[in-house]
Design an enzyme around this catalytic site. Structure first.
Site, PDB file in Angstrom:
ATOM      1  N   TYR A  46      64.585 -14.358  14.397  1.00 44.17           N
ATOM      2  CA  TYR A  46      64.988 -15.242  13.298  1.00 44.17           C
ATOM      3  C   TYR A  46      65.126 -14.452  11.995  1.00 44.17           C
ATOM      4  CZ  TYR A  46      65.093 -19.166  10.045  1.00 44.17           C
ATOM      5  OH  TYR A  46      65.457 -20.043   9.063  1.00 44.17           O
ATOM      6  N   GLY A  49      67.903 -11.906  12.332  1.00 40.44           N
ATOM      7  CA  GLY A  49      69.172 -12.609  12.491  1.00 40.44           C
ATOM      8  C   GLY A  49      69.733 -13.066  11.153  1.00 40.44           C
ATOM      9  N   ASN A  75      60.692 -23.319   2.394  1.00 38.10           N
ATOM     10  CA  ASN A  75      60.282 -24.503   3.164  1.00 38.10           C
ATOM     11  C   ASN A  75      60.762 -25.797   2.517  1.00 38.10           C
ATOM     12  OD1 ASN A  75      58.357 -22.270   3.860  1.00 38.10           O
ATOM     13  ND2 ASN A  75      57.611 -23.803   5.296  1.00 38.10           N
ATOM     14  N   ARG A  87      57.670 -27.779  12.579  1.00 39.63           N
ATOM     15  CA  ARG A  87      57.451 -27.334  11.197  1.00 39.63           C
ATOM     16  C   ARG A  87      56.149 -27.937  10.684  1.00 39.63           C
ATOM     17  NH1 ARG A  87      62.567 -25.449   9.193  1.00 39.63           N
ATOM     18  NH2 ARG A  87      64.191 -25.885  10.725  1.00 39.63           N
ATOM     19  N   PHE A  92      51.932 -32.072  10.490  1.00 37.20           N
ATOM     20  CA  PHE A  92      50.803 -32.737   9.839  1.00 37.20           C
ATOM     21  C   PHE A  92      51.051 -34.236   9.689  1.00 37.20           C
ATOM     22  CE2 PHE A  92      48.956 -28.837   7.363  1.00 37.20           C
ATOM     23  CZ  PHE A  92      48.516 -28.309   8.565  1.00 37.20           C
ATOM     24  N   HIS A 174      51.562 -14.155   5.069  1.00 35.93           N
ATOM     25  CA  HIS A 174      50.364 -14.594   4.362  1.00 35.93           C
ATOM     26  C   HIS A 174      50.702 -15.417   3.119  1.00 35.93           C
ATOM     27  CE1 HIS A 174      48.735 -11.251   6.794  1.00 35.93           C
ATOM     28  NE2 HIS A 174      47.637 -11.977   6.797  1.00 35.93           N
TER      29      HIS A 174
END
Length: 222
Positions: A46, A49, A75, A87, A92, A174
């Site tokens: 990804y 790419g 995001n 995602r 969540f 991170h």
């Protein structure tokens, strides 16, 4: 698509990604940062790419005169996302609505920045209607750890929702936070919807799609 744009004289939009920065050593990330990407890692197809797509787009621009625009999208969340797309915001929200534990990978201290979909659409329109090639970071600089995001979801949906920790995925960045100075200056764009305002709109949509059939059947039966 670049070949088609060349043949018909179209303006070409590449929706690239913040993943071109990999696991960044610079924070926040500016467009001039070249990134820190593992080219053979589990995420590399990804990351690389999209990096290759940017390369090809700029080659067509320089070599063939194709009009191009490049957006590096951070995001993004909002209504009508696939409920089980994997995602983190979708995960969540769906888990909290289904009364399942919220799965946090690693220690939950890794950060992401979340923009509401309407802000992204506005940014893409300004980019396409403007005269600047880019690349432009399009994202919300508001930075949240995964634990903080889980807590916002708890506040919004179910304060009693449990959090379940799982081993982290390989090459998980991170930190992720856009520097949007360039978009502010050249596109006159910045996001307007904070997470605590956008998330409830997404929750309403997810709730209707997850539970809608049950409610309809219940009302019909009565």
């Amino acid at each position: 698509m670049l070949g088609l744009a060349k043949r018909v004289g179209a303006r070409f939009l590449l929706t690239s990604t913040s993943e071109v920065y990999g696991d960044p050593l610079q924070h926040p990330q500016v467009e001039t940062y070249w990134g820190n990407v593992n080219p053979i890692g589990v995420r590399s197809c990804y990351d690389e790419g999209k990096r290759t797509a940017e390369t090809l787009t700029m080659d067509y621009h320089r070599g063939a005169g194709v009009e191009v625009r490049i957006a590096r999208i951070f995001n993004t969340y909002g209504p009508r996302m696939c409920i089980d797309d994997g995602r983190v915001v979708s995960n969540f929200v769906a888990q909290a609505l289904r009364k399942e534990p919220l799965t946090v990978y690693g220690d939950g201290k890794q950060t992401r920045s979340f923009q509401y979909v309407s802000d992204l659409v506005e940014g893409l329109m300004r980019l396409m209607e403007g005269e600047h090639v880019g690349p432009f970071n399009l994202g919300n600089p508001g930075e949240f750890t995964m634990l903080e995001l889980a807590q916002v979801v708890q506040e919004t949906i179910d304060p009693t929702a449990k959090i379940e920790f799982r081993p982290n995925t390989e090459d998980d960045p991170h930190k992720r936070k856009p520097d949007i100075s360039k978009a502010k200056e050249l596109l006159g764009w910045e996001p307007k919807v904070p997470l605590r305002k956008g998330l409830p709109m997404m929750v309403t949509d997810f709730s209707q799609r997850i539970f809608g059939d049950h409610k309809e059947r219940g009302s019909t039966a009565s």
